[in-house]
Design a protein around this motif. Structure first.
Motif, PDB file in Angstrom:
ATOM      1  N   LEU A 178      38.440  38.176  35.666  1.00 39.01           N
ATOM      2  CA  LEU A 178      39.199  39.423  35.738  1.00 39.01           C
ATOM      3  C   LEU A 178      38.287  40.646  35.731  1.00 39.01           C
ATOM      4  CD1 LEU A 178      42.342  38.855  33.477  1.00 39.01           C
ATOM      5  CD2 LEU A 178      42.296  39.213  35.938  1.00 39.01           C
ATOM      6  N   GLU A 179      37.279  40.636  34.883  1.00 39.88           N
ATOM      7  CA  GLU A 179      36.391  41.792  34.802  1.00 39.88           C
ATOM      8  C   GLU A 179      35.634  41.995  36.113  1.00 39.88           C
ATOM      9  OE1 GLU A 179      34.075  41.051  31.301  1.00 39.88           O
ATOM     10  OE2 GLU A 179      35.591  41.950  29.965  1.00 39.88           O
ATOM     11  N   PHE A 180      35.309  40.903  36.791  1.00 40.65           N
ATOM     12  CA  PHE A 180      34.656  40.993  38.103  1.00 40.65           C
ATOM     13  C   PHE A 180      35.544  41.744  39.091  1.00 40.65           C
ATOM     14  CE2 PHE A 180      34.199  39.122  42.385  1.00 40.65           C
ATOM     15  CZ  PHE A 180      32.873  39.457  42.646  1.00 40.65           C
ATOM     16  N   ILE A 181      36.841  41.420  39.076  1.00 37.29           N
ATOM     17  CA  ILE A 181      37.795  42.074  39.969  1.00 37.29           C
ATOM     18  C   ILE A 181      37.985  43.541  39.583  1.00 37.29           C
ATOM     19  CG2 ILE A 181      40.221  42.128  40.694  1.00 37.29           C
ATOM     20  CD1 ILE A 181      38.530  39.939  42.037  1.00 37.29           C
ATOM     21  N   PHE A 182      38.081  43.807  38.283  1.00 32.43           N
ATOM     22  CA  PHE A 182      38.273  45.184  37.820  1.00 32.43           C
ATOM     23  C   PHE A 182      37.097  46.080  38.213  1.00 32.43           C
ATOM     24  CE2 PHE A 182      40.958  43.515  34.016  1.00 32.43           C
ATOM     25  CZ  PHE A 182      42.038  43.345  34.868  1.00 32.43           C
ATOM     26  N   ASP A 183      35.902  45.491  38.272  1.00 32.76           N
ATOM     27  CA  ASP A 183      34.697  46.266  38.572  1.00 32.76           C
ATOM     28  C   ASP A 183      34.444  46.425  40.071  1.00 32.76           C
ATOM     29  OD1 ASP A 183      34.152  46.600  35.883  1.00 32.76           O
ATOM     30  OD2 ASP A 183      32.797  44.875  35.764  1.00 32.76           O
ATOM     31  N   PHE A 184      35.260  45.782  40.902  1.00 32.84           N
ATOM     32  CA  PHE A 184      35.048  45.845  42.349  1.00 32.84           C
ATOM     33  C   PHE A 184      36.070  46.820  42.947  1.00 32.84           C
ATOM     34  CE2 PHE A 184      35.469  44.221  46.751  1.00 32.84           C
ATOM     35  CZ  PHE A 184      34.128  44.258  47.125  1.00 32.84           C
ATOM     36  N   PRO A 185      35.629  47.938  43.501  1.00 30.18           N
ATOM     37  CA  PRO A 185      36.563  49.006  43.896  1.00 30.18           C
ATOM     38  C   PRO A 185      37.163  48.902  45.298  1.00 30.18           C
ATOM     39  CG  PRO A 185      34.314  49.758  44.183  1.00 30.18           C
ATOM     40  CD  PRO A 185      34.220  48.361  43.621  1.00 30.18           C
ATOM     41  N   TYR A 186      36.903  47.792  45.999  1.00 28.62           N
ATOM     42  CA  TYR A 186      37.312  47.734  47.400  1.00 28.62           C
ATOM     43  C   TYR A 186      38.472  46.760  47.653  1.00 28.62           C
ATOM     44  CZ  TYR A 186      32.901  50.183  47.704  1.00 28.62           C
ATOM     45  OH  TYR A 186      31.891  51.089  47.509  1.00 28.62           O
ATOM     46  N   LEU A 187      39.353  46.654  46.671  1.00 26.12           N
ATOM     47  CA  LEU A 187      40.545  45.831  46.812  1.00 26.12           C
ATOM     48  C   LEU A 187      41.770  46.700  46.564  1.00 26.12           C
ATOM     49  CD1 LEU A 187      39.494  42.701  44.696  1.00 26.12           C
ATOM     50  CD2 LEU A 187      39.395  42.919  47.190  1.00 26.12           C
ATOM     51  N   GLU A 197      52.681  34.698  31.620  1.00 22.23           N
ATOM     52  CA  GLU A 197      51.617  35.013  32.580  1.00 22.23           C
ATOM     53  C   GLU A 197      51.888  36.333  33.294  1.00 22.23           C
ATOM     54  OE1 GLU A 197      50.808  31.764  35.227  1.00 22.23           O
ATOM     55  OE2 GLU A 197      50.594  30.330  33.594  1.00 22.23           O
ATOM     56  N   VAL A 198      53.145  36.581  33.632  1.00 22.07           N
ATOM     57  CA  VAL A 198      53.500  37.846  34.278  1.00 22.07           C
ATOM     58  C   VAL A 198      53.172  39.010  33.348  1.00 22.07           C
ATOM     59  CG1 VAL A 198      55.389  39.283  35.147  1.00 22.07           C
ATOM     60  CG2 VAL A 198      55.293  36.847  35.752  1.00 22.07           C
ATOM     61  N   ASP A 199      53.641  38.939  32.099  1.00 18.81           N
ATOM     62  CA  ASP A 199      53.411  40.021  31.135  1.00 18.81           C
ATOM     63  C   ASP A 199      51.924  40.209  30.859  1.00 18.81           C
ATOM     64  OD1 ASP A 199      56.095  40.591  30.866  1.00 18.81           O
ATOM     65  OD2 ASP A 199      56.366  39.328  29.095  1.00 18.81           O
ATOM     66  N   TYR A 200      51.207  39.094  30.699  1.00 14.09           N
ATOM     67  CA  TYR A 200      49.786  39.174  30.370  1.00 14.09           C
ATOM     68  C   TYR A 200      48.996  39.818  31.506  1.00 14.09           C
ATOM     69  CZ  TYR A 200      45.040  37.961  29.101  1.00 14.09           C
ATOM     70  OH  TYR A 200      43.707  38.050  28.794  1.00 14.09           O
ATOM     71  N   ASN A 201      49.229  39.387  32.736  1.00 19.57           N
ATOM     72  CA  ASN A 201      48.488  39.932  33.877  1.00 19.57           C
ATOM     73  C   ASN A 201      48.811  41.410  34.101  1.00 19.57           C
ATOM     74  OD1 ASN A 201      46.845  37.744  34.915  1.00 19.57           O
ATOM     75  ND2 ASN A 201      48.756  36.717  35.418  1.00 19.57           N
ATOM     76  N   ILE A 202      50.064  41.772  33.949  1.00 19.27           N
ATOM     77  CA  ILE A 202      50.437  43.183  34.104  1.00 19.27           C
ATOM     78  C   ILE A 202      49.706  44.037  33.069  1.00 19.27           C
ATOM     79  CG2 ILE A 202      52.309  44.840  33.807  1.00 19.27           C
ATOM     80  CD1 ILE A 202      54.166  42.837  35.168  1.00 19.27           C
ATOM     81  N   GLU A 239      47.091  46.916  34.090  1.00 19.93           N
ATOM     82  CA  GLU A 239      47.442  48.299  33.758  1.00 19.93           C
ATOM     83  C   GLU A 239      46.355  48.960  32.918  1.00 19.93           C
ATOM     84  OE1 GLU A 239      51.279  48.049  31.914  1.00 19.93           O
ATOM     85  OE2 GLU A 239      52.333  48.463  33.794  1.00 19.93           O
ATOM     86  N   GLU A 240      45.749  48.194  32.022  1.00 20.33           N
ATOM     87  CA  GLU A 240      44.758  48.755  31.118  1.00 20.33           C
ATOM     88  C   GLU A 240      43.323  48.427  31.520  1.00 20.33           C
ATOM     89  OE1 GLU A 240      45.760  47.937  27.028  1.00 20.33           O
ATOM     90  OE2 GLU A 240      47.913  48.049  27.435  1.00 20.33           O
ATOM     91  N   LYS A 241      43.178  47.585  32.563  1.00 20.62           N
ATOM     92  CA  LYS A 241      41.861  47.134  33.027  1.00 20.62           C
ATOM     93  C   LYS A 241      41.029  46.605  31.860  1.00 20.62           C
ATOM     94  CE  LYS A 241      41.395  49.621  37.356  1.00 20.62           C
ATOM     95  NZ  LYS A 241      40.530  50.451  38.223  1.00 20.62           N
ATOM     96  N   LYS A 242      41.677  45.760  31.102  1.00 15.72           N
ATOM     97  CA  LYS A 242      41.044  45.175  29.929  1.00 15.72           C
ATOM     98  C   LYS A 242      41.585  43.765  29.726  1.00 15.72           C
ATOM     99  CE  LYS A 242      40.376  46.016  24.970  1.00 15.72           C
ATOM    100  NZ  LYS A 242      40.678  46.930  23.831  1.00 15.72           N
ATOM    101  N   VAL A 243      40.704  42.850  29.349  1.00 17.78           N
ATOM    102  CA  VAL A 243      41.097  41.459  29.120  1.00 17.78           C
ATOM    103  C   VAL A 243      41.306  41.242  27.630  1.00 17.78           C
ATOM    104  CG1 VAL A 243      40.485  39.041  29.441  1.00 17.78           C
ATOM    105  CG2 VAL A 243      39.745  40.747  31.120  1.00 17.78           C
ATOM    106  N   TYR A 244      42.497  40.778  27.271  1.00 14.27           N
ATOM    107  CA  TYR A 244      42.835  40.555  25.877  1.00 14.27           C
ATOM    108  C   TYR A 244      42.753  39.070  25.531  1.00 14.27           C
ATOM    109  CZ  TYR A 244      44.559  45.328  25.843  1.00 14.27           C
ATOM    110  OH  TYR A 244      44.644  46.679  25.919  1.00 14.27           O
ATOM    111  N   LEU A 245      42.173  38.788  24.383  1.00  9.60           N
ATOM    112  CA  LEU A 245      42.087  37.415  23.889  1.00  9.60           C
ATOM    113  C   LEU A 245      43.012  37.260  22.694  1.00  9.60           C
ATOM    114  CD1 LEU A 245      38.220  36.869  23.939  1.00  9.60           C
ATOM    115  CD2 LEU A 245      39.879  36.004  25.574  1.00  9.60           C
ATOM    116  N   ASN A 246      43.869  36.247  22.743  1.00 11.73           N
ATOM    117  CA  ASN A 246      44.705  35.948  21.585  1.00 11.73           C
ATOM    118  C   ASN A 246      45.084  34.469  21.617  1.00 11.73           C
ATOM    119  OD1 ASN A 246      47.012  35.646  23.341  1.00 11.73           O
ATOM    120  ND2 ASN A 246      47.184  37.879  23.382  1.00 11.73           N
TER     121      ASN A 246
END
Length: 315
Positions: free
Chosen positions: A213-222, A234-239, A243-250
């Motif tokens: 996910l962080e790789f995708i967040f850091d790539f500006p051409y998508l 999965e829907v809630d987690y990905n959204i 939205e926050e451009k941050k990966v949460y671990l729980n």
């Protein structure tokens, strides 16, 4: 949810595109009702972009989801049409089974480059005429090839590119992840709409989902990213992540993340039909059974559609 104009098209899409391959017959095999309700939930949470294909057999899910939610998403589909007859069949099948008046984005499936594009040009001409009549809004290609992304820049009729893209380069047939990244960048600069597929390598990178996910967040051409989702979690987690451009671990996340793999049932007769249609060359026949090269397999499940014995499934 963030929305963005898909390149030079008229489409405004959510950063997350719901990839329906994972809910249909080739993977999770959710019932139409359950799959439709999951899609409807995603629309209500702000995802307005859905990706499907003739091969996926998920048109019915999308049609039902529109009936349930009252929301008509941006619909992208694709087929292997190569001439006028097959293109006409694919378009009218999509229109009828989705019960819509037009397709927002119609793509040629798994293009390899200029040579396959030219080889399918009779179908392209049909789709472009359908676009003039309003049955298709925009035209594009999906691909696992760096060459196809580069070649698409030459063709103004190719408005959108749907390339495979992940931090390890899993599934890229003819180059490295850096080469694909540069090709995507150039296509983006030239006004092509870009929405990536298989950012988790078909499930192979789920154990490293943070890095993926962080790789995708850091790539500006998508403009958008197609993600296959099989649950409300999965829907809630990905959204939330997008939205926050941050990966949460729980704990709940760790319990829900499971690496996928292609399983070959004991009753496989080794006919080899699946291997002939695997574009990743991940399947072969040995001692009368199909053998999977997991370093190549994308867990897409496309191969299962060619198995008459239903001996292949993604688990």
């Amino acid at each position: 949810m963030q929305y963005i104009k898909l390149g030079s098209t008229s489409l405004y899409v959510s950063k997350i595109c719901f990839g329906t391959l994972t809910i249909g017959p080739l993977q999770k095999k959710l019932s139409v009702e359950d799959g439709a309700r999951l899609l409807a939930y995603a629309y209500q949470k702000g995802i307005n972009f859905v990706d499907t294909a003739e091969l996926y057999e998920t048109y019915e899910y999308i049609r039902k989801s529109i009936q349930i939610s009252g929301i008509r998403p941006v619909i992208s589909t694709k087929s292997y049409a190569y001439d006028k007859k097959s293109a006409e069949f694919s378009l009218y099948k999509a229109l009828k089974e989705l019960d819509v008046d037009y397709i927002d984005l119609f793509m040629l499936h798994e293009q390899e480059g200029e040579h396959t594009f030219k080889g399918h040009y009779e179908a392209v001409e049909y789709f472009l005429k359908a676009k003039e009549k309003g049955y298709i809004k925009h035209f594009g290609i999906s691909t696992h090839y760096v060459k196809a992304v580069k070649d698409a820049i030459k063709y103004p009729e190719i408005e959108v590119i749907h390339p495979i893209f992940n931090y390890k380069g899993i599934g890229i047939v003819d180059g490295t992840v850096d080469e694909m990244a540069e090709a995507i960048k150039q296509a983006y600069i030239h006004g092509k709409g870009i929405f990536a597929m298989k950012i988790f390598g078909g499930g192979n990178l789920l154990s490293n989902f943070r890095q993926a996910l962080e790789f995708i967040f850091d790539f500006p051409y998508l403009h958008s990213v197609a993600i296959g989702m099989q649950s409300i979690f999965e829907v809630d987690y990905n959204i939330r992540c997008f939205e926050e451009k941050k990966v949460y671990l729980n704990k709940e996340l760790l319990e829900n993340v499971k690496t996928k793999k292609l399983h070959v049932e004991s009753w496989c007769e080794g006919c080899g039909e699946c291997a002939l249609h695997c574009h990743q060359n991940a399947l072969s026949v040995k001692d009368g059974k199909v053998v999977v090269d997991y370093s190549r397999c994308l867990c897409c499940g496309y191969c299962s559609s060619y198995c008459k014995l239903f001996a292949l499934k993604v688990i």
